[in-house]
Scaffold this motif. Structure first.
Motif, PDB file in Angstrom:
ATOM      1  N   VAL A  38     -40.948   6.475 -63.408  1.00 26.09           N
ATOM      2  CA  VAL A  38     -42.124   7.325 -63.260  1.00 26.09           C
ATOM      3  C   VAL A  38     -43.343   6.468 -62.957  1.00 26.09           C
ATOM      4  CG1 VAL A  38     -43.482   9.181 -64.281  1.00 26.09           C
ATOM      5  CG2 VAL A  38     -41.146   8.785 -65.069  1.00 26.09           C
ATOM      6  N   CYS A  39     -44.133   6.908 -61.995  1.00 29.02           N
ATOM      7  CA  CYS A  39     -45.362   6.201 -61.648  1.00 29.02           C
ATOM      8  C   CYS A  39     -46.520   7.187 -61.551  1.00 29.02           C
ATOM      9  CB  CYS A  39     -45.212   5.454 -60.320  1.00 29.02           C
ATOM     10  SG  CYS A  39     -43.951   4.158 -60.321  1.00 29.02           S
ATOM     11  N   SER A  40     -47.710   6.660 -61.615  1.00 27.63           N
ATOM     12  CA  SER A  40     -48.927   7.430 -61.399  1.00 27.63           C
ATOM     13  C   SER A  40     -49.954   6.492 -60.781  1.00 27.63           C
ATOM     14  CB  SER A  40     -49.441   8.022 -62.715  1.00 27.63           C
ATOM     15  OG  SER A  40     -49.645   6.995 -63.672  1.00 27.63           O
ATOM     16  N   TYR A  41     -51.014   7.041 -60.236  1.00 24.55           N
ATOM     17  CA  TYR A  41     -52.041   6.185 -59.636  1.00 24.55           C
ATOM     18  C   TYR A  41     -53.378   6.894 -59.643  1.00 24.55           C
ATOM     19  CZ  TYR A  41     -52.024   8.918 -55.260  1.00 24.55           C
ATOM     20  OH  TYR A  41     -52.144   9.925 -54.322  1.00 24.55           O
ATOM     21  N   ASP A  42     -54.435   6.100 -59.625  1.00 23.83           N
ATOM     22  CA  ASP A  42     -55.795   6.617 -59.481  1.00 23.83           C
ATOM     23  C   ASP A  42     -56.119   6.704 -57.990  1.00 23.83           C
ATOM     24  OD1 ASP A  42     -56.368   6.681 -62.254  1.00 23.83           O
ATOM     25  OD2 ASP A  42     -56.964   4.570 -62.238  1.00 23.83           O
ATOM     26  N   ARG A  43     -56.474   7.878 -57.535  1.00 19.60           N
ATOM     27  CA  ARG A  43     -56.892   7.995 -56.138  1.00 19.60           C
ATOM     28  C   ARG A  43     -58.240   7.293 -55.942  1.00 19.60           C
ATOM     29  NH1 ARG A  43     -54.847  13.086 -57.431  1.00 19.60           N
ATOM     30  NH2 ARG A  43     -56.934  13.967 -57.727  1.00 19.60           N
ATOM     31  N   LEU A  44     -58.576   6.996 -54.708  1.00 14.80           N
ATOM     32  CA  LEU A  44     -59.869   6.363 -54.438  1.00 14.80           C
ATOM     33  C   LEU A  44     -60.982   7.228 -55.013  1.00 14.80           C
ATOM     34  CD1 LEU A  44     -59.543   5.066 -50.758  1.00 14.80           C
ATOM     35  CD2 LEU A  44     -59.047   3.850 -52.906  1.00 14.80           C
ATOM     36  N   GLY A  45     -61.875   6.585 -55.762  1.00 11.64           N
ATOM     37  CA  GLY A  45     -62.954   7.314 -56.412  1.00 11.64           C
ATOM     38  C   GLY A  45     -62.625   7.759 -57.821  1.00 11.64           C
ATOM     39  N   ALA A  46     -61.376   7.548 -58.241  1.00  5.91           N
ATOM     40  CA  ALA A  46     -60.954   7.958 -59.579  1.00  5.91           C
ATOM     41  C   ALA A  46     -60.520   6.748 -60.389  1.00  5.91           C
ATOM     42  CB  ALA A  46     -59.803   8.960 -59.485  1.00  5.91           C
ATOM     43  N   GLY A  47     -60.680   6.827 -61.706  1.00  5.49           N
ATOM     44  CA  GLY A  47     -60.188   5.786 -62.590  1.00  5.49           C
ATOM     45  C   GLY A  47     -60.643   4.397 -62.188  1.00  5.49           C
ATOM     46  N   ALA A  48     -59.663   3.476 -62.120  1.00  2.00           N
ATOM     47  CA  ALA A  48     -59.969   2.072 -61.841  1.00  2.00           C
ATOM     48  C   ALA A  48     -59.722   1.676 -60.394  1.00  2.00           C
ATOM     49  CB  ALA A  48     -59.141   1.179 -62.771  1.00  2.00           C
ATOM     50  N   SER A  49     -59.500   2.635 -59.517  1.00  2.00           N
ATOM     51  CA  SER A  49     -59.325   2.327 -58.099  1.00  2.00           C
ATOM     52  C   SER A  49     -60.674   2.163 -57.408  1.00  2.00           C
ATOM     53  CB  SER A  49     -58.531   3.437 -57.401  1.00  2.00           C
ATOM     54  OG  SER A  49     -57.179   3.427 -57.813  1.00  2.00           O
ATOM     55  N   ASP A  50     -60.648   1.567 -56.212  1.00  5.13           N
ATOM     56  CA  ASP A  50     -61.867   1.404 -55.432  1.00  5.13           C
ATOM     57  C   ASP A  50     -62.519   2.743 -55.116  1.00  5.13           C
ATOM     58  OD1 ASP A  50     -61.729  -1.322 -55.348  1.00  5.13           O
ATOM     59  OD2 ASP A  50     -61.036  -1.446 -53.267  1.00  5.13           O
ATOM     60  N   GLN A  51     -63.806   2.680 -54.872  1.00  3.33           N
ATOM     61  CA  GLN A  51     -64.531   3.853 -54.401  1.00  3.33           C
ATOM     62  C   GLN A  51     -64.271   4.052 -52.905  1.00  3.33           C
ATOM     63  OE1 GLN A  51     -66.486   5.975 -56.376  1.00  3.33           O
ATOM     64  NE2 GLN A  51     -65.439   4.781 -57.967  1.00  3.33           N
ATOM     65  N   PRO A  52     -64.250   5.285 -52.439  1.00  2.00           N
ATOM     66  CA  PRO A  52     -64.112   5.509 -50.995  1.00  2.00           C
ATOM     67  C   PRO A  52     -65.378   5.067 -50.268  1.00  2.00           C
ATOM     68  CG  PRO A  52     -64.571   7.576 -52.108  1.00  2.00           C
ATOM     69  CD  PRO A  52     -64.370   6.541 -53.189  1.00  2.00           C
ATOM     70  N   ASP A  53     -65.227   4.671 -49.017  1.00  2.00           N
ATOM     71  CA  ASP A  53     -66.384   4.247 -48.231  1.00  2.00           C
ATOM     72  C   ASP A  53     -67.300   5.419 -47.894  1.00  2.00           C
ATOM     73  OD1 ASP A  53     -65.628   1.575 -48.185  1.00  2.00           O
ATOM     74  OD2 ASP A  53     -64.334   1.879 -46.435  1.00  2.00           O
ATOM     75  N   GLY A  54     -66.706   6.594 -47.768  1.00  3.02           N
ATOM     76  CA  GLY A  54     -67.466   7.787 -47.401  1.00  3.02           C
ATOM     77  C   GLY A  54     -66.623   9.010 -47.673  1.00  3.02           C
ATOM     78  N   PRO A  55     -66.973  10.144 -47.090  1.00  4.48           N
ATOM     79  CA  PRO A  55     -66.205  11.367 -47.325  1.00  4.48           C
ATOM     80  C   PRO A  55     -64.733  11.181 -46.982  1.00  4.48           C
ATOM     81  CG  PRO A  55     -68.273  11.861 -46.221  1.00  4.48           C
ATOM     82  CD  PRO A  55     -68.142  10.368 -46.213  1.00  4.48           C
ATOM     83  N   GLN A  56     -63.862  11.792 -47.790  1.00  6.69           N
ATOM     84  CA  GLN A  56     -62.426  11.749 -47.553  1.00  6.69           C
ATOM     85  C   GLN A  56     -61.922  13.138 -47.171  1.00  6.69           C
ATOM     86  OE1 GLN A  56     -59.951   8.898 -50.001  1.00  6.69           O
ATOM     87  NE2 GLN A  56     -61.316   9.666 -51.588  1.00  6.69           N
ATOM     88  N   ASP A  57     -60.806  13.163 -46.446  1.00  2.93           N
ATOM     89  CA  ASP A  57     -60.112  14.414 -46.193  1.00  2.93           C
ATOM     90  C   ASP A  57     -58.664  14.244 -46.614  1.00  2.93           C
ATOM     91  OD1 ASP A  57     -58.908  12.893 -44.182  1.00  2.93           O
ATOM     92  OD2 ASP A  57     -60.040  13.840 -42.562  1.00  2.93           O
ATOM     93  N   PHE A  58     -57.841  15.272 -46.413  1.00  4.68           N
ATOM     94  CA  PHE A  58     -56.460  15.202 -46.858  1.00  4.68           C
ATOM     95  C   PHE A  58     -55.657  14.152 -46.096  1.00  4.68           C
ATOM     96  CE2 PHE A  58     -57.370  19.701 -48.215  1.00  4.68           C
ATOM     97  CZ  PHE A  58     -57.314  19.437 -49.584  1.00  4.68           C
ATOM     98  N   ALA A  59     -56.050  13.850 -44.884  1.00  5.53           N
ATOM     99  CA  ALA A  59     -55.352  12.804 -44.126  1.00  5.53           C
ATOM    100  C   ALA A  59     -55.543  11.443 -44.795  1.00  5.53           C
ATOM    101  CB  ALA A  59     -55.861  12.768 -42.685  1.00  5.53           C
ATOM    102  N   VAL A  60     -56.757  11.177 -45.274  1.00  4.51           N
ATOM    103  CA  VAL A  60     -57.035   9.905 -45.937  1.00  4.51           C
ATOM    104  C   VAL A  60     -56.285   9.809 -47.259  1.00  4.51           C
ATOM    105  CG1 VAL A  60     -58.828   8.482 -46.984  1.00  4.51           C
ATOM    106  CG2 VAL A  60     -59.289   9.651 -44.835  1.00  4.51           C
ATOM    107  N   THR A  61     -56.343  10.869 -48.064  1.00  2.00           N
ATOM    108  CA  THR A  61     -55.624  10.830 -49.338  1.00  2.00           C
ATOM    109  C   THR A  61     -54.124  10.691 -49.101  1.00  2.00           C
ATOM    110  OG1 THR A  61     -55.471  13.257 -49.474  1.00  2.00           O
ATOM    111  CG2 THR A  61     -57.370  12.210 -50.513  1.00  2.00           C
ATOM    112  N   GLY A  62     -53.638  11.266 -47.999  1.00  2.00           N
ATOM    113  CA  GLY A  62     -52.224  11.144 -47.670  1.00  2.00           C
ATOM    114  C   GLY A  62     -51.835   9.723 -47.305  1.00  2.00           C
ATOM    115  N   LYS A  63     -52.706   9.024 -46.594  1.00  2.00           N
ATOM    116  CA  LYS A  63     -52.423   7.636 -46.229  1.00  2.00           C
ATOM    117  C   LYS A  63     -52.364   6.743 -47.466  1.00  2.00           C
ATOM    118  CE  LYS A  63     -54.399   7.836 -41.554  1.00  2.00           C
ATOM    119  NZ  LYS A  63     -55.506   7.378 -40.668  1.00  2.00           N
TER     120      LYS A  63
END
Length: 300
Positions: A102-127
């Motif tokens: 089992v794994c989990s992860y912090d998406r960009l902008g969440a938890g201890a992951s990097d902040q996004p550079d700018g607005p995200q869409d579903f394509a970015v979260t998918g990548k």
């Protein structure tokens, strides 16, 4: 009272609660194991055990894995709701990790992951999700189990990745037509708390959230006949909103039914004693659903 039901609605509709305590994630359930413990592994050295930062498309993503890989069984990827992080799902990960990888992860902008550079869409979260799965699952099949916004992202991702994702669990997932749902349930003419809830949610959908994710409505696309379990809350806490609460409950329930179209193998159930956080209020319901889907994928 105003703060209580405003927080509940923001949690459900836009999956964004910042600073809320993790009920049910402390005490004996986490004794002798810490899925968030840092690891000393090098970036590309073997399976991840514990929590570490991995590079995905030049961004640092916080990932946690537990449990041993089992031949023929898929890797389970837990996906947190908006405003949360992987730590919120630590107890669920620990329980599932007794039998599964089992794994989990912090998406960009969440938890201890990097902040996004700018607005995200579903394509970015998918990548980003693809990069994480490349690292933790390799060629193994995957079951995605998402809560709220995490479920929305998972359900949008699966139809384009049927070669890898073989099962899906959606836990009180944000409706595929949430923007339309809330604007119809709470009209622009609404006053007071309902108007505040409407405005807050619409702002969050437009990208004013920690992940800077622009949350758009869209048709549910099919992922074939993969096993899917959709679980909705049973405690109608949205009804607490004056005048429009029952409309919101009806819209939320309709949204859960819409997700059944993601697969001809979809099933809908209700966690009768749960609010929005089903995996906290009734962890057994979440665990059993995820394990059922995992077993189906494994052909057991």
């Amino acid at each position: 009272m105003l703060r209580t039901y405003k927080t509940a609605v923001v949690a459900a509709l836009c999956s964004t609660v910042v600073g809320t305590a993790v009920a049910g994630c402390a005490g004996d359930s986490l004794d002798n194991w810490d899925p968030l413990a840092p690891t000393t592994q090098k970036a590309d050295a073997g399976p991840i055990s514990g929590t570490k930062k991995v590079d995905v498309a030049g961004r640092s993503v916080n990932v946690s894995c537990s449990g041993d890989p089992a031949k023929g069984r898929p890797v389970i990827m837990l996906m947190h709701g908006g405003g949360d992080g992987l730590d919120k799902m630590a107890a669920l990960q620990k329980t599932l990790g007794k039998k599964n990888r089992v794994c989990s992860y912090d998406r960009l902008g969440a938890g201890a992951s990097d902040q996004p550079d700018g607005p995200q869409d579903f394509a970015v979260t998918g990548k980003i999700l693809t990069g994480v799965l490349d690292r933790v699952a390799g060629d193994n099949p995957v079951v995605l189990a998402g809560h709220s916004l995490g479920g929305l992202i998972a359900a949008r991702y699966v139809p384009d990745h049927q070669d890898r994702v073989k099962g899906l669990v959606l836990m009180d997932t944000t409706s595929p037509t949430m923007v339309d749902d809330i604007t119809k349930a709470i009209p622009e003419s609404a006053k007071g708390p309902a108007a505040e809830v409407r405005a807050q949610n619409l702002a969050i959908f437009q990208g004013q959230n920690p992940e800077k994710l622009v949350i758009t409505d869209g048709k549910v696309r099919s992922a074939g006949n993969i096993p899917v379990e959709v679980i909705q809350h049973g405690k109608q806490y949205l009804a607490a909103i004056p005048t429009y609460g029952q409309r919101l409950e009806q819209a939320w329930s309709a949204g859960q039914r819409k997700w059944l179209a993601v697969s001809s193998g979809s099933k809908l159930s209700t966690a009768t004693d749960s609010g929005h956080y089903i995996y906290v209020d009734q962890p057994d319901v979440a665990v059993q659903a995820i394990e059922r889907v995992t077993s189906q994928v494994a052909g057991e």
